[in-house]
Design a protein around this motif. Structure first.
Motif, short mmCIF file in Angstrom:
data_model
loop_
_atom_site.label_atom_id
_atom_site.label_comp_id
_atom_site.label_asym_id
_atom_site.label_seq_id
_atom_site.Cartn_x
_atom_site.Cartn_y
_atom_site.Cartn_z
N GLU A 365 0.48 2.69 -14.02
CA GLU A 365 -0.55 1.81 -13.49
C GLU A 365 -1.85 1.94 -14.28
N MET A 366 -2.14 3.12 -14.74
CA MET A 366 -3.32 3.32 -15.57
C MET A 366 -3.14 2.66 -16.94
N ARG A 367 -1.94 2.70 -17.48
CA ARG A 367 -1.66 2.03 -18.75
C ARG A 367 -1.82 0.51 -18.59
N GLU A 368 -1.37 -0.01 -17.48
CA GLU A 368 -1.50 -1.45 -17.25
C GLU A 368 -2.96 -1.86 -17.12
N ALA A 369 -3.79 -0.98 -16.53
CA ALA A 369 -5.22 -1.28 -16.42
C ALA A 369 -5.87 -1.38 -17.80
N LEU A 370 -5.35 -0.62 -18.76
CA LEU A 370 -5.84 -0.68 -20.14
C LEU A 370 -5.14 -1.75 -20.95
N GLU A 371 -4.23 -2.49 -20.32
CA GLU A 371 -3.42 -3.52 -20.97
C GLU A 371 -2.52 -2.91 -22.03
N TRP A 372 -2.05 -1.72 -21.76
CA TRP A 372 -1.04 -1.09 -22.61
C TRP A 372 0.33 -1.37 -22.01
N GLU A 373 1.34 -1.26 -22.85
CA GLU A 373 2.70 -1.46 -22.38
C GLU A 373 3.16 -0.31 -21.49
N ARG A 374 3.96 -0.64 -20.50
CA ARG A 374 4.55 0.39 -19.63
C ARG A 374 5.51 1.27 -20.42
N MET A 375 5.65 2.49 -19.95
CA MET A 375 6.66 3.39 -20.52
C MET A 375 7.79 3.49 -19.51
N GLU A 376 8.97 3.10 -19.94
CA GLU A 376 10.12 3.06 -19.03
C GLU A 376 10.73 4.45 -18.86
N GLN A 377 9.98 5.32 -18.24
CA GLN A 377 10.42 6.66 -17.89
C GLN A 377 10.10 6.90 -16.43
N ASP A 378 11.00 7.50 -15.72
CA ASP A 378 10.82 7.71 -14.28
C ASP A 378 9.53 8.47 -13.96
N LYS A 379 9.20 9.45 -14.76
CA LYS A 379 8.04 10.27 -14.46
C LYS A 379 6.73 9.50 -14.59
N MET A 380 6.76 8.36 -15.36
CA MET A 380 5.55 7.56 -15.52
C MET A 380 5.25 6.71 -14.30
N ASP A 381 6.21 6.60 -13.40
CA ASP A 381 6.00 5.85 -12.16
C ASP A 381 5.95 6.76 -10.94
#
Length: 399
Positions: A365-381
């Protein structure tokens, strides 16, 4: 082409020397025509339409089903392709344009394939305890809908301040008069005044000629002179205009204008821009592109203008698409306005760390606020819990 006091015949043909200038009535008509072509008011309103539509296009539509965020039909439609002929940015511009110019709001029709199209015009029969009825609907693209539509069959979006354009219209009627007077004075003082001397050697007898219908008509030589031969004299570029014996042109006055008049016109126009911005809730400096205090102005704009507008759109979508049953079960559309503003990664780092540490947001969610791409890893969510918060919770449990 500028506005000049040029040619308009006065006196009789028998007068050996006739001095002519543009009549007062012709001058007033010319000034009025030029003023109408400036479209100050339309320009000011269009600035607001562009600003509102651009801000909304930076928002993000999220769709939820039973409290779980998903990406399905409406997510695709409202983020990318409302209909086959336009993307979401063009759709929002069209939508905001109708919301601004039609006090009743913008009407949107959904077809059987799930596409959304904005109506260019419509009629509505308002109800009190019964739903409204819509008829004579003309969609953008030229399609006319003959059938009647109930309130539950359409989407209608209205500005939070529905009277914004009416307020601007009233203000412009007042300021428009001042602007016309200032423009007229500026044009008059910059005008080129010429005198056409018509001597006795110039043939002033009517000329017979055949018109397009094959009829013989008489043409006044002086009228022909004014309307055709001298027309190119006042256009841009090089011009050669022959003068026969008996004609001569002399310059009576060539105006220069002055800075004070220019400043008055600029200030009046600037006032129109300012009052239009106020009516639509847009900070004046932000509408005109000022860079000073842009962050504060953007915060104000998003908080007091875009969020209420987004709430209006979100509420209408939810009550018509998901209805009461869907909303009570956690199914809805959410219009996120937080994506309008951009963040500097360095200054944002401390806030992001605190939000993650306090279990308020996930790293993705913090990456999305910076308009960065999501990281498809479970720990990132995953919601993180730091030792500080864990110890506090543990000590409370022990007590």
């Amino acid at each position: 082409m500028g506005i000049f006091d040029i040619f308009g015949r006065s006196g009789s043909h028998s007068n050996p020397q006739v001095r002519t200038s543009l009549s007062r009535k012709q001058l007033e008509t010319l000034i009025q025509t030029t003023s109408n072509n400036i479209h100050f008011q339309k320009y000011a309103i269009q600035l607001c339409v562009n600003k509102l539509a651009s801000a909304l296009s930076l928002c993000k539509f999220e769709t939820y089903q039973e409290y779980e965020k998903i990406e399905e039909h409406y997510w695709w439609k409202f983020n990318f392709e409302p209909n086959k002929n336009m993307n979401m940015h063009d759709f929002l511009y069209q939508l905001v344009h109708e919301m601004v110019y039609d006090e009743r709001g913008a009407l949107v029709i959904q077809n059987s394939e799930g596409d959304f199209v904005v109506a260019e015009s419509y009629e509505v029969i308002e109800g009190s305890f019964v739903g409204n009825i819509y008829k004579n609907i003309h969609l953008y693209g030229g399609l006319e809908l003959k059938e009647l539509y109930k309130e539950s069959d359409v989407l209608r979006f209205q500005l939070p301040n529905k009277k914004a354009k009416a307020i601007v219209d009233h203000l412009y009627r007042e300021y428009g008069r001042f602007l016309s007077v200032a423009s007229e004075a500026y044009i008059r003082d910059r005008s080129l005044k010429l005198i056409l001397n018509i001597g006795s050697m110039f043939n002033q007898q009517p000329i017979e000629t055949e018109n397009e219908d094959g009829e013989i008509e008489e043409i006044d030589p002086v009228d022909e002179l004014m309307k055709n031969r001298f027309k190119n004299l006042f256009k841009g570029g090089d011009t050669l205009t022959p003068l026969e014996e008996g004609l001569s042109i002399e310059k009576l006055f060539e105006g220069k204008g002055n800075e004070k008049q220019q400043s008055e016109i600029h200030n009046l126009f600037d006032s129109i821009i300012n009052y239009t911005a106020d009516a639509f809730g847009i900070p004046r400096g932000l509408l005109k592109g000022d860079v000073a205090d842009v962050e504060a102005m953007t915060d104000n704009f998003v908080t007091f203008t875009i969020r209420p507008l987004a709430k209006e759109i979100e509420t209408e979508l939810n009550r018509k698409i998901y209805k009461e049953e869907g909303l009570t079960n956690g199914s809805k559309i959410k219009l996120v306005t937080g994506t309008i503003q951009t963040y500097n990664v360095v200054s944002f780092a401390a806030a992001a760390d605190k939000l993650i540490a306090a279990s308020i947001a996930t790293p993705n969610e913090m990456r999305e606020a910076l308009e960065w791409e999501r990281m498809e890893q479970d720990k990132m969510d995953e919601i993180k819990v730091t030792k500080n918060y864990e110890q506090l919770e543990t000590s409370e449990d022990k007590e």
